[in-house]
Design a protein around this motif. Structure first.
Motif, PDB file in Angstrom:
ATOM      1  N   ARG A 157      27.056  17.265  60.548  1.00 17.80           N
ATOM      2  CA  ARG A 157      27.874  16.237  59.892  1.00 17.80           C
ATOM      3  C   ARG A 157      28.239  16.715  58.494  1.00 17.80           C
ATOM      4  NH1 ARG A 157      30.079  12.286  62.159  1.00 17.80           N
ATOM      5  NH2 ARG A 157      29.677  10.854  60.478  1.00 17.80           N
ATOM      6  N   SER A 158      29.511  16.633  58.178  1.00 18.55           N
ATOM      7  CA  SER A 158      29.981  17.074  56.872  1.00 18.55           C
ATOM      8  C   SER A 158      31.130  16.197  56.427  1.00 18.55           C
ATOM      9  CB  SER A 158      30.421  18.529  56.946  1.00 18.55           C
ATOM     10  OG  SER A 158      30.506  19.071  55.672  1.00 18.55           O
ATOM     11  N   SER A 159      31.480  16.317  55.164  1.00 20.05           N
ATOM     12  CA  SER A 159      32.528  15.475  54.614  1.00 20.05           C
ATOM     13  C   SER A 159      33.575  16.315  53.894  1.00 20.05           C
ATOM     14  CB  SER A 159      31.929  14.460  53.638  1.00 20.05           C
ATOM     15  OG  SER A 159      31.453  15.126  52.481  1.00 20.05           O
ATOM     16  N   ILE A 160      34.623  15.641  53.536  1.00 22.04           N
ATOM     17  CA  ILE A 160      35.700  16.273  52.777  1.00 22.04           C
ATOM     18  C   ILE A 160      35.158  16.817  51.455  1.00 22.04           C
ATOM     19  CG2 ILE A 160      37.884  15.842  51.589  1.00 22.04           C
ATOM     20  CD1 ILE A 160      38.329  13.584  53.690  1.00 22.04           C
ATOM     21  N   SER A 161      34.306  16.038  50.811  1.00 23.83           N
ATOM     22  CA  SER A 161      33.786  16.464  49.508  1.00 23.83           C
ATOM     23  C   SER A 161      32.918  17.714  49.629  1.00 23.83           C
ATOM     24  CB  SER A 161      33.025  15.335  48.824  1.00 23.83           C
ATOM     25  OG  SER A 161      31.907  14.961  49.575  1.00 23.83           O
ATOM     26  N   ASP A 162      32.194  17.876  50.734  1.00 21.34           N
ATOM     27  CA  ASP A 162      31.409  19.103  50.944  1.00 21.34           C
ATOM     28  C   ASP A 162      32.333  20.317  51.008  1.00 21.34           C
ATOM     29  OD1 ASP A 162      29.080  17.565  51.138  1.00 21.34           O
ATOM     30  OD2 ASP A 162      29.215  17.449  53.323  1.00 21.34           O
ATOM     31  N   TYR A 163      33.400  20.171  51.763  1.00 19.27           N
ATOM     32  CA  TYR A 163      34.370  21.262  51.899  1.00 19.27           C
ATOM     33  C   TYR A 163      35.021  21.572  50.545  1.00 19.27           C
ATOM     34  CZ  TYR A 163      38.348  23.980  53.538  1.00 19.27           C
ATOM     35  OH  TYR A 163      39.269  24.979  53.726  1.00 19.27           O
ATOM     36  N   GLU A 164      35.449  20.522  49.882  1.00 15.03           N
ATOM     37  CA  GLU A 164      36.152  20.688  48.615  1.00 15.03           C
ATOM     38  C   GLU A 164      35.257  21.308  47.546  1.00 15.03           C
ATOM     39  OE1 GLU A 164      39.489  17.978  46.794  1.00 15.03           O
ATOM     40  OE2 GLU A 164      37.527  17.050  46.550  1.00 15.03           O
ATOM     41  N   THR A 165      34.026  20.879  47.464  1.00 18.98           N
ATOM     42  CA  THR A 165      33.101  21.411  46.458  1.00 18.98           C
ATOM     43  C   THR A 165      32.928  22.910  46.614  1.00 18.98           C
ATOM     44  OG1 THR A 165      31.924  19.302  46.352  1.00 18.98           O
ATOM     45  CG2 THR A 165      30.756  21.251  45.549  1.00 18.98           C
ATOM     46  N   LYS A 166      32.678  23.345  47.824  1.00 19.74           N
ATOM     47  CA  LYS A 166      32.483  24.777  48.064  1.00 19.74           C
ATOM     48  C   LYS A 166      33.785  25.555  47.854  1.00 19.74           C
ATOM     49  CE  LYS A 166      30.296  28.448  49.399  1.00 19.74           C
ATOM     50  NZ  LYS A 166      29.330  29.113  48.567  1.00 19.74           N
ATOM     51  N   LEU A 167      34.898  24.980  48.243  1.00 26.54           N
ATOM     52  CA  LEU A 167      36.193  25.622  48.035  1.00 26.54           C
ATOM     53  C   LEU A 167      36.443  25.861  46.546  1.00 26.54           C
ATOM     54  CD1 LEU A 167      38.753  26.570  49.564  1.00 26.54           C
ATOM     55  CD2 LEU A 167      39.663  24.281  49.205  1.00 26.54           C
ATOM     56  N   PHE A 168      36.115  24.873  45.727  1.00 25.60           N
ATOM     57  CA  PHE A 168      36.292  25.005  44.280  1.00 25.60           C
ATOM     58  C   PHE A 168      35.337  26.032  43.690  1.00 25.60           C
ATOM     59  CE2 PHE A 168      38.034  20.404  43.794  1.00 25.60           C
ATOM     60  CZ  PHE A 168      39.214  20.785  44.389  1.00 25.60           C
ATOM     61  N   GLU A 169      34.166  26.199  44.281  1.00 21.87           N
ATOM     62  CA  GLU A 169      33.227  27.230  43.818  1.00 21.87           C
ATOM     63  C   GLU A 169      33.766  28.621  44.138  1.00 21.87           C
ATOM     64  OE1 GLU A 169      29.327  26.676  45.440  1.00 21.87           O
ATOM     65  OE2 GLU A 169      29.224  24.600  44.724  1.00 21.87           O
ATOM     66  N   ILE A 170      34.366  28.757  45.305  1.00 20.25           N
ATOM     67  CA  ILE A 170      34.873  30.065  45.729  1.00 20.25           C
ATOM     68  C   ILE A 170      36.044  30.503  44.861  1.00 20.25           C
ATOM     69  CG2 ILE A 170      36.050  31.287  47.605  1.00 20.25           C
ATOM     70  CD1 ILE A 170      34.418  29.552  49.556  1.00 20.25           C
ATOM     71  N   TRP A 171      36.960  29.578  44.598  1.00 20.86           N
ATOM     72  CA  TRP A 171      38.146  29.932  43.801  1.00 20.86           C
ATOM     73  C   TRP A 171      38.496  28.784  42.865  1.00 20.86           C
ATOM     74  CZ3 TRP A 171      43.857  29.468  44.203  1.00 20.86           C
ATOM     75  CH2 TRP A 171      44.515  30.442  43.446  1.00 20.86           C
ATOM     76  N   PRO A 172      37.932  28.741  41.663  1.00 21.69           N
ATOM     77  CA  PRO A 172      38.112  27.622  40.724  1.00 21.69           C
ATOM     78  C   PRO A 172      39.562  27.263  40.366  1.00 21.69           C
ATOM     79  CG  PRO A 172      36.298  29.007  40.014  1.00 21.69           C
ATOM     80  CD  PRO A 172      36.962  29.721  41.166  1.00 21.69           C
TER      81      PRO A 172
END
Length: 106
Positions: free
Chosen positions: A61-76
């Protein structure tokens, strides 16, 4: 697969990614932030997205915010683009996973 062929496939994926971003972005938004995206950054985003999608398929189970948080870490720099996580996910994820993850905003 040889390393040369892999590089060609990665570059082709990168070009298609940028093309799809331009086609799918909102008309009023400028996608110039993606101009500075490098191949290496794209590969990190693509690999993360595929891993994330795989976890969802296996029942995690995952959420939009989980995806977004990691995406922002990868490429700020992507933080500055409105709805960046939605756009990137729409381009890289399969339609069924995208719809299940982002059903609240579709």
């Amino acid at each position: 697969m040889s390393s040369y062929v892999k590089i060609i496939y990665d570059r082709l994926d990168f070009i298609e990614f940028k093309q799809n971003l331009i086609l799918l972005k909102q008309p009023q938004h400028k996608a110039s932030v993606f101009y500075n995206l490098t191949l290496d950054d794209f590969l990190k985003i693509r690999d993360f997205t595929f891993e994330f999608e795989s976890k969802i398929r296996s029942g995690f189970r995952s959420s939009i915010s989980d995806y977004e948080t990691k995406l922002f870490e990868i490429w700020p720099p992507i933080k500055s683009y409105p709805s960046a996580s939605t756009l990137v996910a729409k381009v890289l994820m399969s339609e069924d996973i995208f719809n299940s993850l982002f059903s609240s905003i579709n």
